[in-house]
Design a protein around this motif. Structure first.
Motif, mmCIF file in Angstrom:
data_model
loop_
_atom_site.group_PDB
_atom_site.id
_atom_site.type_symbol
_atom_site.label_atom_id
_atom_site.label_comp_id
_atom_site.label_asym_id
_atom_site.label_seq_id
_atom_site.Cartn_x
_atom_site.Cartn_y
_atom_site.Cartn_z
ATOM 1 N N VAL A 64 28.700 -37.530 24.643
ATOM 2 C CA VAL A 64 28.214 -36.184 24.970
ATOM 3 C C VAL A 64 27.819 -36.110 26.445
ATOM 4 O O VAL A 64 28.145 -35.138 27.143
ATOM 5 N N LEU A 67 30.888 -35.868 28.463
ATOM 6 C CA LEU A 67 31.475 -34.525 28.351
ATOM 7 C C LEU A 67 30.752 -33.544 29.267
ATOM 8 O O LEU A 67 31.374 -32.723 29.955
ATOM 9 N N GLY A 94 28.059 -32.656 13.519
ATOM 10 C CA GLY A 94 28.639 -31.385 13.969
ATOM 11 C C GLY A 94 29.438 -31.496 15.252
ATOM 12 O O GLY A 94 29.871 -30.487 15.815
ATOM 13 N N LEU A 95 29.654 -32.719 15.736
ATOM 14 C CA LEU A 95 30.304 -32.892 17.033
ATOM 15 C C LEU A 95 31.826 -32.739 16.983
ATOM 16 O O LEU A 95 32.481 -32.768 18.022
ATOM 17 N N LYS A 97 33.051 -30.084 16.454
ATOM 18 C CA LYS A 97 33.245 -28.771 17.068
ATOM 19 C C LYS A 97 33.073 -28.828 18.589
ATOM 20 O O LYS A 97 33.313 -27.845 19.278
ATOM 21 N N VAL A 98 32.607 -29.962 19.064
ATOM 22 C CA VAL A 98 32.340 -30.097 20.501
ATOM 23 C C VAL A 98 33.478 -30.846 21.202
ATOM 24 O O VAL A 98 33.869 -30.493 22.315
ATOM 25 N N LYS B 91 20.694 -29.095 14.229
ATOM 26 C CA LYS B 91 22.094 -29.513 14.317
ATOM 27 C C LYS B 91 22.584 -29.369 15.767
ATOM 28 O O LYS B 91 22.529 -28.279 16.337
ATOM 29 N N PRO B 92 23.054 -30.488 16.349
ATOM 30 C CA PRO B 92 23.299 -30.506 17.785
ATOM 31 C C PRO B 92 24.644 -29.902 18.176
ATOM 32 O O PRO B 92 25.526 -30.584 18.659
ATOM 33 N N LEU B 93 24.798 -28.624 17.995
ATOM 34 C CA LEU B 93 26.053 -27.993 18.359
ATOM 35 C C LEU B 93 26.023 -27.436 19.770
ATOM 36 O O LEU B 93 27.042 -27.216 20.383
ATOM 37 N N LEU B 95 25.803 -27.945 23.368
ATOM 38 C CA LEU B 95 25.966 -29.078 24.282
ATOM 39 C C LEU B 95 24.834 -29.147 25.290
ATOM 40 O O LEU B 95 24.381 -30.226 25.662
ATOM 41 N N LEU B 98 21.856 -31.266 24.382
ATOM 42 C CA LEU B 98 22.007 -32.695 24.137
ATOM 43 C C LEU B 98 21.857 -33.487 25.420
ATOM 44 O O LEU B 98 22.282 -33.059 26.478
ATOM 45 N N SER B 99 21.289 -34.652 25.321
ATOM 46 C CA SER B 99 21.246 -35.559 26.454
ATOM 47 C C SER B 99 21.980 -36.830 26.064
ATOM 48 O O SER B 99 22.242 -37.078 24.893
ATOM 49 N N ASP B 100 22.298 -37.659 27.064
ATOM 50 C CA ASP B 100 23.020 -38.881 26.747
ATOM 51 C C ASP B 100 22.064 -40.041 26.513
ATOM 52 O O ASP B 100 22.484 -41.173 26.360
#
Lengths: 116, 141
Positions: A64, A67, A94-95, A97-98, B91-93, B95, B98-100
């Motif tokens: 992520v 990305l 859910g990834l 979809k990413v 739910k992490p949809l 982006l 989110l962190s790495d």
């Protein structure tokens, strides 16, 4: 099994070959490689996961992060993966979809070519 | 009831060892082969979460895993001594959200999706994550 990383360029794509286990111990090496590739101007990455035996949420976080970095340069980070046990963790989080997830490097290259 | 206990220092390198031990005991306990990947990943997630929490709060303290064969269930409890922040990740949809870096809630979401039965007991003195899967029992030979 430890983590093996390799990469090469094909046309405008940088193909990252990943083999072994991506977890809290090994994921920093993948993170460093992705950061290094982006810093050197590689903004279209294709990560081949076909030889990955294990992937956890730390590894997902690294993908992520990669990305986000390439998108900052209008780039892409896509995956090649057909292993059900690896795909499952993408579905749970859910990834799916990413990330663009392809069945082979050739399929990804073809799709990438059509986008251009 | 057969029990195996494992303690390890809060180092990322030891998480793989914990996964391997848990998988081996799950197989020995009679967990179906098709579930072993889930056991391996869920235990790995719980241990990774504990290692990250200890590294942030108490790096000198060991992490404890208890693996039990209990009445037809293979039960794993991962215990840490770090104060719980009780972060709950949706739910992490998105982006951008989110962190790495390692995401505690993200790991717990994975565990919830994998284990047959999960309970999380967060307290100011640490967190216990208990997971279980059906098991056929220990073979006699």
């Amino acid at each position: 099994m430890d983590l093996k990383l390799d990469h090469h360029n094909e046309d405008r794509l940088t193909i990252v070959e990943v083999e072994g286990e991506i977890d809290v111990y090994t994921a920093p090496r993948l993170r460093e490689l992705l950061i290094d590739l982006v810093n050197k101007g590689n903004f279209h990455l294709l990560v081949n996961m076909e030889k990955v035996d294990f992937l956890d949420s730390t590894g997902l976080g690294v993908l992520v992060g990669g990305l986000k970095r390439v998108r900052a340069h209008d780039g892409s980070l896509e995956l090649v993966c057909t292993q059900e046990r690896i795909l499952k963790i993408f579905r749970i989080t859910g990834l799916t979809k990413v990330f663009g997830i392809y069945a082979s490097v050739d399929e990804a290259k073809e799709a990438h070519g059509k986008d251009k | 009831m057969a029990t195996v206990e494992l303690t390890f220092s809060a180092l990322p390198a030891h998480v793989r060892t914990a996964r391997l031990v848990a998988t081996a005991i799950a197989r020995r306990t009679g967990v179906e082969e098709s579930l072993l990947d889930e056991v391996r990943l869920a235990v790995g997630e719980a241990c990774s979460r504990a290692v990250e929490a200890h590294r942030a709060h108490c790096p000198g303290e060991p992490i404890r895993i208890e693996l039990r064969d209990d009445a037809g269930r293979f039960e794993v409890t991962v215990s840490d001594h770090a104060p719980s922040d009780e972060v709950q990740q949706e739910k992490p949809l998105d982006l951008g959200m989110l962190s790495d870096s390692f995401m505690t809630g993200f790991g717990l979401a994975v565990i919830s999706g994998l284990a047959d039965d999960v309970e999380v007991f967060p307290t100011p003195k640490g967190t216990d994550i208990r997971m279980s899967w059906p098991a056929a029992g220990i073979p006699t030979s």
